[in-house]
Design an enzyme around this catalytic site. Structure first.
Site, PDB file in Angstrom:
ATOM      1  N   ASP A 138      35.512  73.568  63.290  1.00 23.66           N
ATOM      2  CA  ASP A 138      35.339  73.268  61.830  1.00 23.66           C
ATOM      3  C   ASP A 138      34.033  72.741  61.348  1.00 23.66           C
ATOM      4  O   ASP A 138      33.563  71.882  62.492  1.00 23.66           O
ATOM      5  CB  ASP A 138      36.550  72.130  61.566  1.00 23.66           C
ATOM      6  N   ASP A 173      40.186  78.966  57.717  1.00 23.55           N
ATOM      7  CA  ASP A 173      41.225  78.052  56.896  1.00 23.55           C
ATOM      8  C   ASP A 173      41.230  78.255  55.393  1.00 23.55           C
ATOM      9  O   ASP A 173      42.203  78.457  54.697  1.00 23.55           O
ATOM     10  CB  ASP A 173      40.739  76.404  57.081  1.00 23.55           C
TER      11      ASP A 173
END
Length: 216
Positions: A138, A173
């Site tokens: 991420d 995401d």
């Protein structure tokens, strides 16, 4: 579109993994858009359960979801669902597949990332984890309001620092979130009932039909 999401997601993850130290932060646009490198071993927001076995179960769940998504996408295309719904479903599928790739293979493809270095390398003799144990990379961080002190008169949170928006995520995401929220917002348009087809009306009669009556 699925291929574009996957290429963008994996390209950014590989660059971040091999070019940034763990927890390194880089400004992109002012202070409100940053790259902040972290790795997620569990679900959204770093939730974990069950240790190593929990990680395996989570990866297998992601794999099952992607396999189901492959079948479902084929089905809704063949049945000619609303093109907007198909597009959103494809966004969700692409995001799930992007994170699945991390979970399946990244542990074998990279060395580990650490705070302060060294930088991770790709295709090592031995990776930081085995198959099914990879961490999801991420990096997208949007702290629109950063470290503001809450008014002291507020109960529980008064006087404490506040940051909005705190989650750190990736392109996969974002793809999943956009797909889900768009379906929720436009569900009436996507699932508008089709008008019923007109059926011919059959009229019953007691009149007998013979060859003579047809000729006359």
């Amino acid at each position: 579109m699925i291929l574009l999401v996957l290429l963008a997601d994996q390209a950014l993850k590989i660059w971040v993994k091999t070019s940034m130290f763990y927890h390194e932060e880089r400004m992109v646009l002012g202070t409100w858009f940053r790259l902040y490198f972290i790795e997620n071993e569990g679900m959204a927001y770093g939730w974990k359960f069950g240790g190593e076995w929990g990680k395996i179960l989570l990866t297998l769940f992601r794999l099952a979801a992607v396999l189901f998504g492959t079948w479902y996408l084929k089905r809704i295309v063949e049945q000619k669902y609303h093109s907007g719904f198909i597009f959103c479903a494809a966004l969700i599928y692409a995001g799930a597949l992007g994170n699945l790739i991390d979970s399946l293979f990244y542990g074998m493809l990279f060395t580990g990332s650490e705070i302060g270095g060294p930088l991770a390398t790709m295709f090592p003799e031995k990776g930081y984890a085995g198959f099914l144990h990879g961490h999801v990379v991420d990096m997208l961080y949007f702290p629109l309001v950063d470290n503001q002190v809450m008014p002291s008169w507020l109960p529980f949170i008064g006087g404490k620092p506040f940051t909005f928006f705190q989650p750190i995520f990736n392109i996969a995401d974002a793809s999943i979130s956009v797909g889900i929220f768009t379906i929720l917002l436009l569900q009436k348009r996507f699932f508008r009932p089709q008008p019923a087809a007109a059926h011919p009306t059959t009229v019953e009669t007691n009149t007998s039909i013979s060859d003579e009556s047809q000729v006359s």
